[in-house]
Enzyme design. Sequence first.
Site, short mmCIF file in Angstrom:
data_model
loop_
_atom_site.label_atom_id
_atom_site.label_comp_id
_atom_site.label_asym_id
_atom_site.label_seq_id
_atom_site.Cartn_x
_atom_site.Cartn_y
_atom_site.Cartn_z
N ARG A 164 0.81 -1.23 0.00
CA ARG A 164 0.00 0.00 0.00
C ARG A 164 0.85 1.28 0.00
NH1 ARG A 164 -3.11 -3.50 -0.97
NH2 ARG A 164 -5.23 -3.79 -0.20
N SER A 242 -11.32 -0.99 2.00
CA SER A 242 -10.73 -1.14 3.34
C SER A 242 -10.46 0.23 3.91
CB SER A 242 -9.41 -1.91 3.26
OG SER A 242 -9.61 -3.18 2.69
N GLU A 343 -6.47 3.85 5.62
CA GLU A 343 -5.94 3.70 4.27
C GLU A 343 -6.33 4.88 3.36
OE1 GLU A 343 -5.74 -0.36 2.04
OE2 GLU A 343 -7.16 0.88 0.97
N1 EPU Z 1 -12.38 -11.03 8.57
C1 EPU Z 1 -13.16 -10.83 9.67
N2 EPU Z 1 -14.31 -10.13 9.52
C2 EPU Z 1 -14.71 -9.63 8.33
C3 EPU Z 1 -13.93 -9.85 7.20
C4 EPU Z 1 -12.75 -10.54 7.33
O1 EPU Z 1 -12.84 -11.27 10.77
O2 EPU Z 1 -15.76 -8.99 8.29
C5 EPU Z 1 -11.11 -11.76 8.72
C6 EPU Z 1 -11.22 -13.19 8.28
O3 EPU Z 1 -10.48 -13.98 9.17
C7 EPU Z 1 -10.57 -13.17 6.90
C8 EPU Z 1 -9.50 -12.12 7.08
O4 EPU Z 1 -10.11 -11.15 7.93
O5 EPU Z 1 -10.03 -14.40 6.57
C9 EPU Z 1 -9.04 -11.49 5.80
O6 EPU Z 1 -10.16 -10.93 5.11
P1 EPU Z 1 -10.10 -10.60 3.54
O7 EPU Z 1 -9.69 -11.81 2.80
O8 EPU Z 1 -11.35 -9.94 3.16
O9 EPU Z 1 -8.86 -9.61 3.40
P2 EPU Z 1 -8.49 -8.26 4.17
O10 EPU Z 1 -7.14 -8.47 4.77
O11 EPU Z 1 -9.56 -7.82 5.10
C10 EPU Z 1 -7.23 -7.25 2.12
C11 EPU Z 1 -7.15 -5.93 1.42
C12 EPU Z 1 -8.34 -5.76 0.47
C13 EPU Z 1 -8.31 -6.90 -0.54
C14 EPU Z 1 -8.37 -8.23 0.23
C15 EPU Z 1 -8.23 -9.42 -0.68
C16 EPU Z 1 -6.02 -4.44 2.95
C17 EPU Z 1 -6.15 -3.28 3.89
N3 EPU Z 1 -7.15 -4.85 2.38
O12 EPU Z 1 -8.38 -7.22 2.95
O13 EPU Z 1 -8.16 -4.54 -0.24
O14 EPU Z 1 -9.39 -6.81 -1.44
O15 EPU Z 1 -7.28 -8.30 1.18
O16 EPU Z 1 -6.92 -9.53 -1.13
O17 EPU Z 1 -4.91 -4.93 2.72
C18 EPU Z 1 -8.70 -2.21 -0.11
O18 EPU Z 1 -7.49 -2.01 0.07
O19 EPU Z 1 -9.52 -1.27 -0.17
C19 EPU Z 1 -9.16 -3.58 -0.25
C20 EPU Z 1 -10.44 -3.87 -0.38
#
Ligand code: EPU
Length: 348
Positions: A164, A242, A343
């Site tokens: 990022r 995010s 972010e």
């Molecule tokens: N989770 C929760 N609650 C929720 C959603 C997720 O507890 O409501 C936990 C779960 O354990 C899940 C983990 O968080 O397995 C990871 O969730 P997710 O796969 O949705 O990924 P993220 O880390 O929350 C990141 C990026 C997203 C990107 C996704 C997929 C960041 C800040 N965000 O989200 O990017 O789409 O991975 O690769 O790194 C963005 O930057 O705007 C964005 C959407």
Amino acid sequence: MQFLEEVPLAPYTTFQIGGPARWFAEAESEDDIAAGIAFASARQLPLFILGGGSNLLVSDAGFPGLVLRIALRGIACNQEGSRSIFSAAAGEDWDGFVAHAVAAGCSGVECLSGIPGTVGGTPVQNVGAYGQEVSQTIVTVRAYDRKTAQFVTLPAAACGFFYRRSIFNTSERARYVVSRVDYALRKDASASVAYADLVKYFAARDVLSPTLAEVRDAVRSIRAQKGMLLVPGDADCRSAGSFFKNPAVPVTALDSLAQGLGIDKQRIPAYPAQDGEVKISAAWLIERAGFAKGYALGKAGISSRHTLALINRGGASAAEMIALRDQVTEAIATRFAIRLEPEPVWLG
Ligand code: EPU
């Protein structure tokens, strides 16, 4: 190029929040970019470069300077050996560009389907999702250098890409205005399926080696389930995706977090980051701190589908979003001694 006055910015952001820009213009060419910057300099106005407005929170008072919206269009493709070099103008819709690449049978950005915003914004925060980051395919970034008042072409190695992060949002913030990005994609390579969500999606459907188009569809459908795909009228989409970055902490902090919660460390969603640190899922921390999906604080709230997305439930002000941001940040700091960093870019 026309310079308009007192233009409301809310419609230009996915949050649908924000007061007016004192001045507003749309650059359709590199000459327009230079002219916009000259306009702002001559009047000593602060300048803000607007792309898709998908990672932006504008203050209720608006912005006292010039907002220059990047509207340069066009995509060209050149074959260089096994690499297809796609040159995309900064104002192209990012997801439209991904669709274009996938239709051309080229891999490298298919996992970045369904992300709102424009091409020019992608190098700035090194957009990444589902196992891909634009830094893996960017060859060069063409940009106006405000320091030398000329256009330059920066090779990827000069862009300082990290999670990022790039020089464009850190050390050289405000120096460059991106006009074009060149991505090296591959015709011969197979689609990328590395991220757990994607692996699960295809396993459930007995698909062994999905096509690029299938990966694109899968990513869009996973994003839609999480409320991370823009659907007009859906409150969960009035967000900036995010709202917080996943915090990187020393491994010892993960140990004490697990200990404090009385759970096995394996149960905390975390993955290796730089310098031996681990990145913890901010969405998980937020839920653990007691914020359920759909939580509301006035007209601000948390998406009903993903706790990492703060949303405008309808008619929220920037001040209400900030109040929610502070509430979440403080709860995480108090409970887990971890500082969440927002972010989105803050304007005004
Ligand atoms: N989770 C929760 N609650 C929720 C959603 C997720 O507890 O409501 C936990 C779960 O354990 C899940 C983990 O968080 O397995 C990871 O969730 P997710 O796969 O949705 O990924 P993220 O880390 O929350 C990141 C990026 C997203 C990107 C996704 C997929 C960041 C800040 N965000 O989200 O990017 O789409 O991975 O690769 O790194 C963005 O930057 O705007 C964005 C959407």
